[in-house]
Design an enzyme around this catalytic site. Structure first.
Site: not given
Lengths: 371, 371
Positions: B106, B178, B202
């Protein structure tokens, strides 16, 4: 009013009424889908259950819309509003021009983003008459060599709708269409479009997911370096799974396609939508208390706009209608008055109920309006 | 295995397990929310019911995370992956530099987009050791005057997690994070962040919605002309309703925040997450059949990565675990092996069940592995 489960007639312009059968199925599937022991929202977007959902939603979309093999089907997030910039970002190069029909707010939002990427030409505009009509063929002036011609097939706020597609677009150009508020409400020839897109929250499902159908050669013409998430090709190649999609939206859109097929497909949708809107337009044409906004010939089957003799009465109308179980009839703040949105999932009983209410309301307030 | 309603232990890395109480509430609300006669997905994003949901979700988010008044809360669509380009598009000007920690996929996706907008400096990288650790403070080299310093607080694929925030960032710069896979899994000091964002799928809700929390002055520094939908300020000013948001996602995120509060808030989440992961890490440290991927000190409480003595056994492990009701344990294709993701909604019983299964599997296959 409404059905025995306490539901009302929901005239919302979007997010809008969904088929009750689809909602009932979703109630089950959000806790445990396909006996997997896991709810639809909890499945990995790369797992077997969601693989199947992606395949089915795509196949059902193709079947319902008779989408030709020349066209790819995929979905993105960010709403149809994100397509306002993604269309020119992907399709229009510096020094190239795109033609746009200016027929209302959504067209305007798209038009605003074009100069960031290339040349803009307005080929026709209904702005001088407050967007009460679709431009007549004789009022259209295309530019010499537009890459594409963009139009909004249904204008949700003002309640106007194209009967077909713009005619006579210049050779070498292709059609781009924002069909957010009338996609899959009747059969169309997808083969005539380079790109057609729609936010799902009117005829196709929940908000937060946008359907795109694009001719394959159009996806490859991106003229500039773009962020990976802006490239159509990435999303098309992964059938909407370039990153984690709105998985629940993909699922629900598939269920709506399944429902459309069970109801008889787009032909049946077209008949029902024609019938529903005719109930209200016939009444509007038979009286002089309410004034319709859209001109005959340009009237939307999806969103019917009208007003009372005074703005004060408009307010009373929407309040009293709400009490009677006819909800979300207030017009958009840009044109006020009333708006009755009746997409695929909206029942004809609601159209009759609306006309019944309009009649009593007019009767009750006729003298006040004349005073 | 799983509970009496036929549900299994779902170790999916995301979209991931949601609290069952939230799913039960959603089952009711998708047909008729708050006695409105209309389901949550069918309400206008500008109507009273959704006004209340927006206000509540924002207020609950602020309460759960102790978000200071200096910071705005809003949400966007397009996934955290869209933030890879939106962060530099909004925050970084030509000739300015941003510092990035490269700690996994990511981070890499974010790093890739930076050169489209400005200068990139990698202040530390765990790439040489296959991202098995969070960089030690001594290995970090910031640039002279970065606008911001970006890091990924939990690396879902490799299973590493920051214990706190990067220390000693240069004066005048701010932190961008993030936090997709560990947001609201423990208390953090939001005041230390310029911008923190997370895909919801999540710890916060369904996929298709991204939470952003930003210091107000950061929102105003956009250095260039951007499409309206890319400007953070538009979305912040409208609290996520600049265009039609993923309304169901906003609703469900609110319900998850409510559930977190009912469970005792982020302190309670932290304790439970610590306890769950300790069950598995303690076992991993007590044996030598399985090899953990992440180094001690960098281990994620959210995603636990490990492998069997052979790749063939990894495959058998995930297949047999699935049959035993321990689902979605296959590791990401980038590092293979196994990954057990246990976010807020995952029950500790599942951690114990996993260790029980790991013990029998190791016992059964120990000789095969030695052979």
């Amino acid at each position: 009013m409404g059905d025995m489960s306490g539901r009302v007639f929901n005239f919302s312009a979007g997010p809008a009424a969904l088929p009750e059968a689809v909602l009932r199925q979703a109630q089950r599937d959000i806790f445990n889908i396909a006996d997997s022991g896991i709810g639809i929202m909890e499945h990995s977007h790369r797992g077997k259950v969601f693989d199947r959902i992606t395949d089915e939603t795509e196949a059902l979309c193709r079947e319902v819309g008779s989408v030709p093999d020349s066209h790819k089907i995929f979905w993105m997030m960010g709403g149809a509003t994100s397509q306002c910039y993604m269309v020119p970002a992907n399709l229009l190069g510096d020094g190239q021009t795109a033609d746009y029909f200016n027929t209302g707010k959504w067209a305007g939002d798209s038009i605003r983003e074009v100069p960031l990427y290339g040349g803009l030409h307005i080929c026709a505009s209904s702005e001088p008459t407050n967007h009460d009509r679709i431009p007549a063929p004789g009022d259209v002036r295309y530019s010499d060599r537009p890459v594409y011609v963009q139009f909004t097939s249904n204008n949700t706020i003002v309640g106007t709708e194209w009967r077909g597609e713009p005619e006579g677009i210049p050779d070498g150009s292709f059609l781009v269409c924002d069909a957010s508020s009338n996609i899959y409400s009747r059969p169309i020839d997808i083969g005539r479009y380079g790109l057609i897109y729609a936010g799902a929250q009117k005829n196709l499902g929940p908000s937060g997911i946008t359907l795109l159908i694009a001719r394959e050669d159009v996806l490859g013409i991106s003229p500039r370096k773009l962020p990976e998430m802006v490239h159509y090709k990435n999303h098309a190649d992964w059938v909407g799974r370039f990153n984690t999609p709105n998985t629940f939206g993909v699922y629900l859109m598939g269920e709506v396609f399944r429902w459309i097929l069970a109801e008889g497909g787009l032909g049946a949708m077209a008949e029902k939508n024609e019938a529903k809107s005719k109930v209200v337009y016939d009444f509007l044409d038979s009286q002089d208390f309410y004034t319709p906004h859209a001109r005959e010939g340009s009237r939307s089957r999806m969103n019917i706009t009208f007003r009372c003799p005074t703005g004060a009465l408009d307010t009373v109308f929407t309040q009293e209608a709400e009490k009677a179980g006819l909800c979300n009839l207030a017009g958009h703040r840009m044109i006020k008055g009333m708006r009755a949105s009746m997409y695929n999932a909206f029942p004809i009983e609601g159209a009759h109920a609306l006309v019944g209410f309009m009649k009593s309301f007019a009767h009750e307030h006729a003298s006040a309006a004349r005073a």
